[in-house]
Design an enzyme around this catalytic site. Structure first.
Site, short mmCIF file in Angstrom:
data_model
loop_
_atom_site.label_atom_id
_atom_site.label_comp_id
_atom_site.label_asym_id
_atom_site.label_seq_id
_atom_site.Cartn_x
_atom_site.Cartn_y
_atom_site.Cartn_z
N HIS A 1 0.78 -1.25 0.00
CA HIS A 1 0.00 0.00 0.00
C HIS A 1 0.81 1.29 0.00
CE1 HIS A 1 -2.76 -3.09 1.55
NE2 HIS A 1 -3.76 -2.31 1.25
N GLY B 1 -0.09 -2.35 -5.83
CA GLY B 1 -1.05 -3.45 -5.72
C GLY B 1 -2.44 -2.97 -5.39
N HIS C 1 -10.31 -7.80 -5.76
CA HIS C 1 -10.70 -6.92 -4.66
C HIS C 1 -11.54 -5.77 -5.21
CE1 HIS C 1 -9.92 -3.85 -1.55
NE2 HIS C 1 -9.52 -4.83 -0.73
N GLU D 1 -12.38 -9.87 -0.39
CA GLU D 1 -13.05 -8.57 -0.30
C GLU D 1 -13.52 -8.16 -1.70
OE1 GLU D 1 -11.43 -6.01 3.14
OE2 GLU D 1 -9.68 -6.53 1.93
N GLU E 1 -18.61 -3.99 0.70
CA GLU E 1 -17.94 -2.99 1.54
C GLU E 1 -18.40 -1.57 1.18
OE1 GLU E 1 -13.70 -3.43 1.47
OE2 GLU E 1 -13.37 -1.45 2.36
N CYS F 1 -10.96 1.83 6.92
CA CYS F 1 -10.99 2.50 5.62
C CYS F 1 -12.35 3.13 5.31
CB CYS F 1 -10.63 1.51 4.52
SG CYS F 1 -11.61 0.00 4.53
ZN LIG Z 1 -13.64 0.27 3.48
#
Ligand SMILES: [Zn+2]
Length: 664
Positions: free
Chosen positions: A165, A216, A291, A343, A359, A427
């Site tokens: 990240h 990524g 993701h 996710e 999410e 997040c």
């Molecule tokens: Zn989130």
């Protein structure tokens, strides 16, 4: 609060002719439905985000004047591969620190910035200034800036772009810097991030001696576009384009990078580079994979680059991906990514309701992507979906009072899925915060001689076309009512095209300009009515969008929804909650012919329209003791009341259901 819009004129960029750009946040004042949401963020969420970041001890990671948490806590620093496998988490006896905390600061700064437009808050501004000062002191002489790699894992910078990240964090800090500069006129963080972006540009690229890497977790791409637009620096736009172009090229950067740090590329936790949409070059992609948040951020960046460079090859890929998402992989709430494992996405038509991951960040990401597709011109295909995600699957992630959050947004709950104060991976709270606080910028798209109205609602916008200042006022009780009255006030008579969206959910629309009916069939294309004329002070546009109650059915290939119906009215998807309907919502069945009544409820959930009907319910009272019998259950009538999905779990905790069984 005064704010200049750009550090130097954005016109320095090579601007494509047909680009529609969003209006900056301070140029649109929202009232009504969105006004309430923005007020909740400005008065509560923005401060809460800062406080919870501090409680999570995030200041200790970024403040160079304090001991590094990596030194204080007796715990070995994981290698990049270990950290990725452990969910990017570094746990000590008292502190959990995350490699993506810079991104949470970035989004918190961004939310605070947009909130400051709404409501002056000197105390919060001072706290954010102090955070920015820490980043200023933390930044290395060469411009590099990462609290994780400087304070937790020193010496390992740029060794694991696949998992760690690093550029993603830079991207969020850039977005925070742009927003804070625009909101306050203070350019300290903007200058810090320009220095960092310069360093990134010196490090990455196709030129000899540079790394051919990319992140990524996509994010830096769309952030660099924002930085380019605010500074007028083409090199940041070109760097964003490089990251888009380089993704998924062979030899694969993540393989080479793994070998360089002595790891086996095949020992990758997620097994496939589909996880980060780097399995092939982006122009060859046609399935939404991996993701979900990463996918949405990538496609957002691609849409920006397609707009800025007039790149039809990117546009073609985006249209294929859009079609794949919206016809096979999207919840009716605008939620996406059903699986908690990655996710993200699984298989076509796999949309489980109770276990839906969906999410909040992914729906927010869909709003980002859809809004950027509108940069290439008004098209209801994108605006309808943006509206769906905005009013349903994204803002469901924030409680009505702005203090509690959802990470997952399932479409069915047995009562145990409730809002929380914070999350170890926080997040979503700042993501929904920044989206709501900047909602005004999603309402319109402005080109050289046209304004597109994408969203309706009580609001005032200020913009200029060909040097003429124009104010546009919308008066409407949207989304509860489809009547929209628009008043246009140009400083001087001005010719431009006004594009008005006709939502797909509306089957009957009527339009008048200064009292004269307009033939919608003659002026509508791609779901937008276009009115080109010389606009004069006080010109009046009346749009009437019939807002009927809809029964929505899923493609029968979605096994979880077959034999079920969802209720909608206008842009809103509805759900039934235990608190209005007693428990065991699975026993409810709605006859296909049942009348559904829409009723205004000004005192419920901040003021909503509810839907009610007489349904049926299987009874169990005469079932004796047994589990099974040959006689079917008796059926009784039951009045049901549905509320907008976004507002669920704001009262007593209990069951919730979107897809109701059909009867008859
Ligand atoms: Zn989130």
């Amino acid at each position: 609060m005064t704010a200049s819009q750009s550090a130097s004129p954005a016109a320095e960029l090579d601007k494509p002719k047909r680009a529609f750009r969003p209006l900056p946040v301070p140029q649109v004042d929202v009232r009504g439905f969105w006004g309430d949401r923005v007020d909740a963020v400005a008065t509560r969420t923005a401060g809460i985000l800062y406080d919870r970041c501090v409680e999570a001890r995030m200041l200790e990671q970024i403040d160079p004047d304090r001991p590094s948490p990596g030194v204080v806590i007796p715990f070995h620093s994981p290698s990049p591969d270990e950290a990725a496998t452990a969910g990017n988490e570094f746990t000590g006896s008292t502190v959990t620190t995350q490699m993506f905390w810079d991104s949470d600061w970035g989004k918190t700064i961004e939310t605070a910035a947009y909130s400051l437009y709404r409501r002056r808050n000197d105390a919060l501004e001072k706290k954010i200034d102090a955070v920015i000062d820490m980043y200023g002191r933390l930044q290395q002489p060469d411009g590099y800036l990462s609290s994780w790699y400087q304070r937790i894992q020193p010496g390992l910078r740029w060794t694991n772009l696949r998992d760690c990240h690093e550029l993603y964090c830079a991207g969020h800090l850039i977005e925070g810097a742009v927003a804070y500069y625009q909101a306050t006129g203070k350019r300290k963080l903007l200058d810090i991030m320009c220095r960092y972006a310069d360093h990134i540009a010196e490090t990455f690229g196709t030129e000899p001696g540079k790394k051919k890497g990319y992140c990524g977790h996509e994010e830096i791409e769309l952030a660099l576009v924002k930085l380019a637009r605010v500074t007028g620096e083409q090199k940041y736009m070109d760097l964003a384009k490089y990251f888009i172009d380089q993704r998924g090229q062979q030899p694969h950067y993540f393989d080479e990078e793994a070998r360089a740090r002595g790891a086996d590329p095949k020992a990758y936790h997620f097994k496939t580079y589909e996880y980060s949409q780097s399995h092939k070059p982006v122009r060859e992609q046609d399935k939404v994979v991996g993701h979900a948040v990463r996918a949405m951020y990538l496609y957002s960046g691609m849409a920006d680059i397609a707009t800025e460079y007039g790149d039809d090859t990117l546009r073609a890929a985006l249209d294929r991906l859009w079609d794949d998402l919206t016809t096979k992989n999207l919840y009716i709430t605008g939620g996406l990514g059903p699986s908690s494992h990655n996710e993200g996405f699984t298989a076509d038509y796999d949309l489980p309701n109770e276990t839906a991951y969906a999410e909040t960040c992914a729906s927010v990401g869909l709003v980002f992507w859809a809004s950027r597709m509108l940069g290439m011109g008004p098209h209801a295909r994108y605006a309808d979906m943006m509206e769906r995600a905005l009013y349903n699957g994204s803002i469901s992630g924030l409680s009505l009072d702005g203090s509690l959050f959802f990470y997952e947004n399932p479409l069915e709950s047995r009562g145990k899925h409730n809002r929380w104060k914070w999350h170890r991976c926080p997040c979503c709270p700042p993501n929904i915060g920044r989206m709501v606080a900047s909602i005004g910028s999603y309402f319109y798209g402005l080109s050289d001689d046209a304004l597109a109205v994408h969203l309706y609602g009580n609001s005032t916008a200020r913009f200029d076309i060909a040097g003429t200042q124009i104010e546009l006022r919308q008066t409407s009780n949207y989304p509860w009512d489809g009547a929209v009255s628009i008043t246009i006030e140009p400083e001087a008579p001005t010719t431009f095209t006004l594009h008005l969206r006709l939502p797909a959910w509306c089957r009957k629309a009527a339009l008048k300009v200064n009292g004269e009916a307009v033939d919608l069939d003659a002026v509508t294309s791609d779901g937008y009515a276009a009115i080109r004329r010389e606009w004069r002070k006080g010109d009046q546009v009346e749009l009437e969008l019939e807002m009927a109650v809809d029964r929505l059915y899923a493609n029968p290939q979605v096994r979880q929804d077959i034999g079920r119906v969802a209720l909608a009215r206008g842009p809103l998807i509805y759900c039934v909650e235990e608190t209005d309907n007693a428990g065991q919502l699975h026993r409810i069945a709605l006859p296909r012919t049942a009348q559904i009544e829409a009723r205004e409820q000004p005192n419920l959930l901040g003021g909503v329209v509810t839907l009610s009907a007489v349904a049926r319910k299987e009874a169990f009272e005469d079932w004796d003791h047994g589990l099974y019998r040959t006689e079917p259950p008796a059926v009784e009538e039951a009045k049901i009341t549905a509320v907008p999905y976004f507002a669920w779990d704001n009262r007593d905790p209990g069951e919730m259901l979107v897809w109701i069984r059909c009867a008859g």
